[in-house]
Design an enzyme around this catalytic site. Sequence first.
Site, PDB file in Angstrom:
ATOM      1  N   SER A 217       0.193  -0.822   0.343  1.00 55.30           N
ATOM      2  CA  SER A 217       0.016   0.034  -0.019  1.00 55.30           C
ATOM      3  C   SER A 217       0.772   1.531   0.063  1.00 55.30           C
ATOM      4  CB  SER A 217      -0.706   0.256   0.951  1.00 55.30           C
ATOM      5  OG  SER A 217      -1.967   0.774   1.055  1.00 55.30           O
TER       6      SER A 217
ATOM      7  N   ASP B  53     -10.244  -5.781  -3.195  1.00 56.54           N
ATOM      8  CA  ASP B  53      -9.622  -4.449  -2.360  1.00 56.54           C
ATOM      9  C   ASP B  53     -10.496  -3.560  -2.414  1.00 56.54           C
ATOM     10  OD1 ASP B  53      -7.767  -2.282  -1.213  1.00 56.54           O
ATOM     11  OD2 ASP B  53      -6.176  -3.095  -1.982  1.00 56.54           O
TER      12      ASP B  53
ATOM     13  N   HIS C  73      -6.948  -5.990   1.175  1.00 53.81           N
ATOM     14  CA  HIS C  73      -6.020  -4.944   1.493  1.00 53.81           C
ATOM     15  C   HIS C  73      -5.545  -5.804   2.355  1.00 53.81           C
ATOM     16  CE1 HIS C  73      -4.163  -1.126   0.294  1.00 53.81           C
ATOM     17  NE2 HIS C  73      -4.230  -1.026   1.548  1.00 53.81           N
TER      18      HIS C  73
END
Lengths: 282, 483
Positions: free
Chosen positions: A149, A226, A260
């Site tokens: 991320s 996600d 995620h």
Amino acid sequence: MALTQVSSNKCAGGFQKVFEHDSTELKCKMKFAIYLPPKAETDKCPVLYWLSGLTCTEQNFITKAGSQLAAAEHGIIIVAPDTSPRGCNIEGEDESWDFGTGAGFYVNATQDPWKTNYRMYSYVTEELPKLINANFSTDPDRMSISGHSMGGHGALICALKNPGKYKAVSAFAPICNPVQCPWGQKAFTGYLGADRSAWEAYDATVLAASYSGPQLDILIDQGRDDQFLSASQLLPDNLIAVCSEKKIPVVFRLQPGYDHSYFFIYSFINDHIKHHAKYLNA
Amino acid sequence: EIASIRNQLQGKVAEMENFAGHLEEIFLTVEENFGRQEQHLEQHYNDVLQTLSQRYDDRETGLQEEKKSKLESLYKQLVACGQALDTSKELIETAQEVYRCQDERLFLKVAQLGLLRDFFFLEFAKEDIDLSLSTSLEFSTPLADLSDVKTMMDSINVVPAPSAPVINPQLPNSATQTSLHVCWSLFSDDTVEYYELYYRPVLEDTPADSTLPSPPAIKQRECSSCPEAALIRWESGNTNPVDSYIVELSETGTVVAVPTCQCLIQLQAGRQYLISVRAVNIGGPSDRSDAITISTTGTFFYLLEDTAHPCLSMSEDGFTIFYGDEELPITAMAFEDNTFTRCVAILGDLIPVRGRHYWEVEVDDETEFRVGVAYEDTERDGYLGANGSSWCMRHIRTPSRHKYEFLHNGWSPDLRITVHPVRIGVALDYDRGTLSFFNANLEQHLHTFHCRFHNYVHPCFSLDNPGALTVHNGIQAPDYTFI
């Protein structure tokens, strides 16, 4: 520079340790996690730097990602720093989860009140490697970088801004084009000010368009389910388009059903470590 | 004296034990023989029963048909009779009507009657009603020919003739000027009462019955190799039967004897071997065949021409395949049993040895292809990757970009590759159960299938649109391919 060991656990035949030190770049005490594989007892090992995402500390990756077995198998040291300076008492640093504490964005801030402490880019690319190489059994010429991320964004920009420094790079659900997404715009406004040209120096998609250096081989895994992908925070298509045009080798895998979370990282971390091992152990 | 008695008794005990052992052996042999006879009998009776059953079926069919044809002709007759009856009735009615008519019109009626009389006469004359049945009510019953069944039944009780004995090769020093020692062996299944030995002298100046065989010819395009072994195939080179073949490795002087026209030899990696074959029969070995050079660097194979879709043509060296632009009409295409019929594909002749294999495929920017592996019996009317017997990397070209699929069972992961590979490395690892694809020029890993191959697989290649691809093999697998 003095290192204090905070914890040590035997893991996968090696040791998962956490150390604390006084950072000169960040002007505060910083912790980092380091995994030493069995091979490190006898040989100098290559180092993989793992950059975590928003709200994480040095703990999340080492307890949730399941990286130690593969690291032990391939004889790789994994270093996982924290995601921002801590305890600096800057006003507003704890107001949001996506800006300030736990959200350093791996830039060198130019704006007050952040510019004194929020220098994560230099910390990760300069201070930390020097520290690691001086204190552990490492091969200083063999390092690679990866992350998730915001950390994926960090890994990509560190590799693109330092051609030849990292032997391999990979990312999980990275923020590929921060100047175009809400997260990036908020963070860059705060750390770098209103001048968008200053932002571009920390944007992987922009950097890729003008990259020149040794050939890269980028592996990116992205969960199809996600929530941040659908919220247009990650924008991988932009990066892929630029890399296709500039002939930067990328293999981008869209994984059905994955989100995620660290469960996603856990599921594919072996592939990534193998990818890094190919270049670190060549 | 007691001692001597004891000895005697011990002797007797030993004799009896011997005897018992003997009896047991005989018992076992009798059981065996019985078992064999039983099997034999069962087989025989089964054959007889089958033949009888077949005969029954045939006869029954015959009778059914006869019945059908008889019924048909009787029915026809019935219909004809019915019609005749109707006509007759009509005539009678007409006659009655005429008869009932009034006298005033008599002279007209007489005339009419005259006509009618003629009419009746004609009609009746015509209708020679045949009141005999058109068919006989009897069925023909030819005598059943069961002579062969009888023969079979008779033969059941006959002991089968024994197989020909095999004469052992002559031992040295087993002959004198006037005598010969001949040895032979028989099959244990046979019951033999006696042997008959025949002999005739062979004149010295007649050529020996056994001449040396001709050397075989190694089939270059049907040989394949890998770092640990080579598979050599050859043509016998002889019309007369050959006992065996000897495969020779010139480098090491190793010699392997084989009964058929192919041989899988274990070799050492990274070397070059010169291999030749000799045919052997009773007269001795032939001359050496022309040698073939085998290199155990990497895996080497040719493409199997007889699997190629008719639209595929091959270069002279056999490593490049072309899918031409011209549309061949369906009728012009010669499909054989083994060719692909829909997917324009071809298989490679990978050596059947487990372990690791690596080869490369050269393509260009535009070619739409599928490369991978498939089981030998993969559906010839299927598309590579669309079924469970093939795995492949597929390249699709759209006007704006390149698309890639890694297909097995019609499913592919969703991925993007930013630099189009023009040289694809394919790495097969039977033991780990992996099939990996690389951009060989960039040393970039693209995808790995994880699958337990339950059988040997063959490299497969197909062109989805006009274009060409070239296979490169005999390449040592780069280190990164088997991490």
